[in-house]
Design a protein around this motif. Structure first.
Motif, PDB file in Angstrom:
ATOM      1  N   UNK A 199     -39.713  48.603  58.464  1.00 47.79           N
ATOM      2  CA  UNK A 199     -40.083  50.025  58.450  1.00 47.79           C
ATOM      3  C   UNK A 199     -40.340  50.540  59.865  1.00 47.79           C
ATOM      4  N   UNK A 200     -39.889  51.764  60.143  1.00 49.62           N
ATOM      5  CA  UNK A 200     -40.341  52.437  61.367  1.00 49.62           C
ATOM      6  C   UNK A 200     -41.826  52.700  61.150  1.00 49.62           C
ATOM      7  N   UNK A 201     -42.624  52.152  62.013  1.00 48.24           N
ATOM      8  CA  UNK A 201     -44.070  52.133  61.755  1.00 48.24           C
ATOM      9  C   UNK A 201     -44.809  52.439  63.052  1.00 48.24           C
ATOM     10  N   UNK A 202     -45.632  53.465  63.028  1.00 51.67           N
ATOM     11  CA  UNK A 202     -46.388  53.807  64.234  1.00 51.67           C
ATOM     12  C   UNK A 202     -45.524  54.392  65.325  1.00 51.67           C
ATOM     13  N   UNK A 203     -44.468  55.115  64.920  1.00 48.76           N
ATOM     14  CA  UNK A 203     -43.632  55.790  65.930  1.00 48.76           C
ATOM     15  C   UNK A 203     -44.321  57.082  66.376  1.00 48.76           C
ATOM     16  N   UNK A 204     -45.294  57.502  65.574  1.00 55.02           N
ATOM     17  CA  UNK A 204     -46.133  58.650  65.941  1.00 55.02           C
ATOM     18  C   UNK A 204     -47.557  58.293  65.502  1.00 55.02           C
TER      19      UNK A 204
END
Ligand code: 6MZ
Length: 340
Positions: A199-204
């Motif tokens: 998962x894309x995680x903590x990209x923001x």
């Protein structure tokens, strides 16, 4: 650069439509629009983020429109998939986990999209035995929940036919105005079929979402730029690997400079971490180049680079047998290099 090219490399975070070189874009333009299409050159510039350009993450997502237009037919999609694998192989990437979002286009159903990519991977892998390729079909958060459900159902159906290639799923895309918990419920179906989650995680910045992703059980962390405090401790304790994409993060302005990138903190802190390109076409880089940045900016030496790649074997979604083969490749490589 010669050393970085020679070292066998593992790429775990690469989006198909973000990984089209200038040459591939040109060739795709010629297939779709004919050789004399005057728009092609201008659009290639649009697709790339050039050095010195500073964009927000939101603006970065606009860039993919151009590639999506070019890969909306089976012929061009197969061509693009082949070219991307060839480019990684030419950079001496020996193991690649590619991601792409199944799309319904004017010329293809989602199933045709995905089987085109899968069949091409199968074919190209036979032609280029130096690279092993897996696919992580993606969910694009910006496309909403119905699309997400369709993608998961399709992946569950196709992973029986392509169990050697489909190893997991990716959650990516512009996250703005969406909530992970809605996608998590849908992704559970794929997870319970044994598919791994990248998962894309903590990209923001969103501590709660990151916590929810850890509770859901992500197997790797895409970017992980804004993971801190308790969440960071959980990542460390569980040994969840971070997929760090240096140039991508700098060019999308989610980190202010290479120097400030979280990779350094993770590497020094003994976290599970690997280096990836994300979208080498858009960000104008290669995996070799990203590794050379690690030496220049964070002081890693050449042994560290080999160690970094060897560690990455353990973060892949490959079978134990495939991991053993990768270890052998690295052992052979180490026997050929002499450090002064
Ligand atoms: C989140 C990204 C991304 O799927 O059409 N994508 N999602 N963060 C990023 N960091 C910059 N880079 C790429 O490849 C392009 C798609 O991958 C996702 C976006 O959904 C983009 O449209 P495919 O092959």
């Amino acid at each position: 650069m010669d050393f970085f090219r020679k070292v066998p490399k593992i790429e775990l975070h690469a989006h198909l439509n973000g990984s089209l070189s200038n040459r591939t874009l040109k060739e795709l333009g010629a297939i779709k629009y004919g050789k004399d299409d005057p728009a092609t050159t201008a659009d290639e510039c649009f697709y790339k983020i050039t050095t010195g350009q500073s964009l927000t993450l939101k603006e970065c997502f606009q860039k993919f429109k151009y590639a999506h237009d070019l890969t909306d037919q089976q012929e061009t999609l197969a061509y693009a998939t082949r070219a991307v694998i060839q480019d990684f192989a030419a950079d001496n990437v020996v193991y690649l986990e590619l991601r792409t979002t199944p799309k319904t286009t004017a010329h293809m159903s989602k199933k045709q999209y995905l089987t085109t990519v899968l069949d091409t991977i199968r074919k190209v892998q036979n032609e280029i035995p130096s690279i092993t390729v897996k696919l992580l079909p993606s969910i694009d958060r910006s496309k909403g929940l119905q699309e997400a459900e369709e993608n998961v159902s399709l992946v569950v159906e196709l992973c029986e036919e392509y169990p050697d290639i489909i190893k997991g799923m990716d959650l990516s895309g512009a996250p703005f105005g969406t909530s992970f918990s809605d996608f998590g419920v849908i992704l559970k179906k794929a997870q319970s079929c044994g598919l791994k989650m990248a998962l894309h995680c903590g990209e923001f910045e969103d501590d709660d979402e990151i916590r929810d992703m850890f509770e859901f059980g992500t197997d790797r962390i895409g970017h992980g730029t804004f993971i801190r405090g308790t969440n960071l401790e959980v990542a460390r304790k569980r040994g969840i690997p971070f997929e760090c994409c240096l140039t991508s993060n700098v060019k999308c302005s989610t980190v202010s400079s290479y120097k400030e990138h979280h990779f350094k903190k993770l590497w020094d802190g003994g976290f599970a971490v690997c280096i990836c390109t994300d979208d080498f076409g858009v960000f104008d880089t290669t995996l070799s180049q990203e590794l050379s940045i690690c030496c220049e900016t964070y002081g890693l030496n050449l042994q560290d680079i080999i160690q970094l790649q060897e560690n990455t074997i353990h973060y892949t979604f490959a079978s134990e047998e495939e991991k053993q083969k990768l270890m052998e490749i690295f052992n052979n490589f180490k026997n050929t290099v002499k450090f002064v």
